[in-house]
Design an enzyme around this catalytic site. Structure first.
Site, PDB file in Angstrom:
ATOM      1  N   GLY A  20      -5.907   0.903  -5.855  1.00 10.02           N
ATOM      2  CA  GLY A  20      -6.689   0.060  -7.238  1.00 10.02           C
ATOM      3  C   GLY A  20      -6.821  -1.080  -6.869  1.00 10.02           C
ATOM      4  O   GLY A  20      -6.477  -1.612  -5.105  1.00 10.02           O
ATOM      5  N   THR A  21      -7.627  -2.315  -7.257  1.00  9.60           N
ATOM      6  CA  THR A  21      -8.125  -3.457  -7.022  1.00  9.60           C
ATOM      7  C   THR A  21      -6.637  -3.878  -6.750  1.00  9.60           C
ATOM      8  O   THR A  21      -7.129  -5.323  -6.350  1.00  9.60           O
ATOM      9  CB  THR A  21      -8.799  -4.028  -7.724  1.00  9.60           C
ATOM     10  OG1 THR A  21      -9.705  -3.849  -7.669  1.00  9.60           O
ATOM     11  CG2 THR A  21      -8.838  -5.618  -8.010  1.00  9.60           C
ATOM     12  N   PHE A  22      -5.636  -4.214  -7.015  1.00  7.09           N
ATOM     13  CA  PHE A  22      -4.360  -4.876  -7.905  1.00  7.09           C
ATOM     14  C   PHE A  22      -3.367  -4.365  -6.722  1.00  7.09           C
ATOM     15  O   PHE A  22      -3.712  -5.509  -5.604  1.00  7.09           O
ATOM     16  CB  PHE A  22      -3.781  -3.631  -8.625  1.00  7.09           C
ATOM     17  CG  PHE A  22      -2.384  -3.614  -8.576  1.00  7.09           C
ATOM     18  CD1 PHE A  22      -1.759  -3.959  -9.219  1.00  7.09           C
ATOM     19  CD2 PHE A  22      -0.943  -4.514  -7.645  1.00  7.09           C
ATOM     20  CE1 PHE A  22      -0.341  -5.437 -10.552  1.00  7.09           C
ATOM     21  CE2 PHE A  22       0.318  -4.543  -7.910  1.00  7.09           C
ATOM     22  CZ  PHE A  22       0.358  -4.975  -9.384  1.00  7.09           C
ATOM     23  N   ASN A  23      -4.089  -3.349  -5.373  1.00  6.39           N
ATOM     24  CA  ASN A  23      -3.323  -3.607  -3.798  1.00  6.39           C
ATOM     25  C   ASN A  23      -3.998  -4.045  -3.334  1.00  6.39           C
ATOM     26  O   ASN A  23      -4.150  -4.293  -1.472  1.00  6.39           O
ATOM     27  CB  ASN A  23      -2.867  -2.178  -3.484  1.00  6.39           C
ATOM     28  CG  ASN A  23      -1.204  -1.429  -4.807  1.00  6.39           C
ATOM     29  OD1 ASN A  23      -0.635  -2.791  -4.455  1.00  6.39           O
ATOM     30  ND2 ASN A  23      -1.695  -0.547  -5.701  1.00  6.39           N
ATOM     31  N   LYS A  24      -5.741  -4.547  -2.895  1.00  5.56           N
ATOM     32  CA  LYS A  24      -6.715  -4.845  -2.288  1.00  5.56           C
ATOM     33  C   LYS A  24      -6.288  -6.325  -1.787  1.00  5.56           C
ATOM     34  O   LYS A  24      -5.726  -7.017  -2.342  1.00  5.56           O
ATOM     35  CB  LYS A  24      -8.159  -5.195  -3.080  1.00  5.56           C
ATOM     36  CG  LYS A  24      -8.586  -3.559  -3.328  1.00  5.56           C
ATOM     37  CD  LYS A  24      -9.556  -4.254  -3.742  1.00  5.56           C
ATOM     38  CE  LYS A  24     -10.527  -2.408  -4.042  1.00  5.56           C
ATOM     39  NZ  LYS A  24     -11.555  -2.834  -4.355  1.00  5.56           N
TER      40      LYS A  24
END
Length: 171
Positions: free
Chosen positions: A18-22
């Site tokens: 997800g975006t959290f980990n990008k």
């Protein structure tokens, strides 16, 4: 009352991407999902807490499919912890929430994500992650919840308002 040496004892963290980990990939010139969840590792390091961190799937949630959701539920079922925080992309966390509610009814699960990558601006991701941890620490009832933008609600009572760019109570 004795203090726990590790306040996250009994909680497992699953990271699906997800975006959290990008993170920014300078070679490709684009954001990509970090398969090692450095963002979550950094949060835990700063908080001086430990919890099992299981990296699975490693996708933007728009790319997740039913096989990924089966793997997610299977991973939750195999964990000895009854409380699970899942770092998940915001676009389909409701679909994963519904799947988990059907297949893991005896667990307390909170999904959290971010609209802005932690690597770009850690504030939103940290707030959502902290809300999820707080909910898990303060509640014992099983169920599947989503922690986003100051709300922690059952997965079917919260929705992503794409016009406002935040999660809100489902009408």
């Amino acid at each position: 009352m004795p203090r726990l040496s590790n306040p996250l004892e009994g909680i497992a963290i699953l990271s699906t991407g997800g975006t959290f980990n990008k993170i920014y990939d300078p070679i490709a010139g684009e954001l990509r999902v970090d398969p090692h969840s450095q963002a979550v590792q950094e949060l835990l390091k700063h908080w001086k807490c430990q919890a099992p961190l299981i990296n699975i799937i490693g996708k933007d949630s728009l790319e997740m499919n039913e096989e990924d959701r089966r793997l997610l539920a299977q991973t939750v079922q195999e964990r000895p912890e009854r409380k699970i925080l899942i770092v998940h992309g915001t676009d389909t966390m409701d679909l994963s929430g519904a799947h988990l509610a059907r297949h893991c009814p005896d667990r307390q699960i909170v999904l959290a994500g971010a609209m802005i990558p932690y690597s770009i601006d850690p504030v939103e991701a940290t707030a959502n992650f902290a809300s999820a941890i707080g909910w898990l620490l303060g509640n014992d009832a099983p169920g599947v919840f989503i922690a986003m933008h100051g709300l922690v609600l059952p997965y079917d009572r919260i929705v992503k308002d794409r016009e406002k760019g935040i999660f809100v109570h489902k009408a």
